[in-house]
Design a protein around this motif. Structure first.
Motif, mmCIF file in Angstrom:
data_model
loop_
_atom_site.group_PDB
_atom_site.id
_atom_site.type_symbol
_atom_site.label_atom_id
_atom_site.label_comp_id
_atom_site.label_asym_id
_atom_site.label_seq_id
_atom_site.Cartn_x
_atom_site.Cartn_y
_atom_site.Cartn_z
ATOM 1 N N PHE A 71 28.109 43.424 46.114
ATOM 2 C CA PHE A 71 28.987 42.633 45.252
ATOM 3 C C PHE A 71 29.963 41.783 46.063
ATOM 4 O O PHE A 71 30.339 40.688 45.640
ATOM 5 N N THR A 72 30.381 42.259 47.227
ATOM 6 C CA THR A 72 31.223 41.434 48.109
ATOM 7 C C THR A 72 30.453 40.206 48.573
ATOM 8 O O THR A 72 30.978 39.086 48.568
ATOM 9 N N SER A 75 30.194 37.800 45.706
ATOM 10 C CA SER A 75 31.483 37.135 45.455
ATOM 11 C C SER A 75 31.728 36.001 46.441
ATOM 12 O O SER A 75 32.143 34.903 46.051
ATOM 13 N N TYR A 79 31.927 32.009 45.671
ATOM 14 C CA TYR A 79 33.110 31.253 46.101
ATOM 15 C C TYR A 79 32.706 29.980 46.843
ATOM 16 O O TYR A 79 33.203 28.899 46.558
#
Length: 191
Positions: A71-72, A75, A79
């Motif tokens: 999930f990082t 993300s 971005y």
């Protein structure tokens, strides 16, 4: 041929799309809208390849990493995609001659390749070498587009030291999430 005949003498890949009459101060003169297909194709093909590789990257993250790491990665990918897609939209509308709707549709179609990349990596057993080659190709396309298309255009409009400092600041804002992700860097292994 001349511009009205559909071929630009300086750049043969610029196509005359249409002519429009504008009543505001033009006194009946026609505005010729040109499309720069060479730039548009380099942007859209590069974007599609880059998005495809983002899909591969996201698929690998979910296959090999724990959920927090995956999930990082997603993300950080989202971005940087927001900024990149906005930049592509402005290039397509301001420098390629597309209408905002046409630019959004083309950008959306190029963005669908992220799904193909994710499906491919989840459906096919890809080697580390194959994934590395795909990621290297995507990086190379974007380095080429950035160095040969974006950078000269940005340099042409930057006129003051304040503009250049703002550009550096925006670059740093874009690089910070990548750097923060790398602080907790570890290679994911198959479970």
């Amino acid at each position: 041929q001349d511009i009205e005949g559909g071929v630009s003498p300086a750049n043969e890949d610029v196509e005359v799309e249409s002519t429009e009459h504008h009543s505001d101060c033009s006194h009946g003169e026609e505005e010729i809208i040109r499309k720069n297909w060479s730039l548009a194709l380099s942007i859209l093909l590069g974007d599609a390849l880059h998005n495809f590789c983002d899909g591969v990257f996201a698929g690998v993250a979910f296959m090999l990493c724990d959920n927090a790491t995956a999930f990082t990665i997603i993300s950080v990918t989202l971005y940087h995609e927001i900024a990149q897609e906005i930049a592509d939209f402005f290039i397509l509308t301001r420098h390629c001659g597309f209408s905002p709707l046409h630019a959004l549709i083309l950008n959306f179609l190029a963005g669908l390749s992220v799904v193909l990349g994710g499906i491919l990596v989840l459906a096919v057993d890809m080697s580390d070498m194959s994934i590395g080659v795909l990621l290297a190709l995507a990086s190379g396309v974007y380095l080429y587009v950035a160095a040969c298309e974006y950078l000269p255009r940005v340099n042409a409009v930057l006129s003051t030291a304040k503009d250049r400092i703002l550009l550096l600041f925006m670059f740093i804002i874009g690089a910070i999430p990548v750097g923060l992700t790398l602080l907790n860097h570890s290679h994911c292994e198959a479970h």
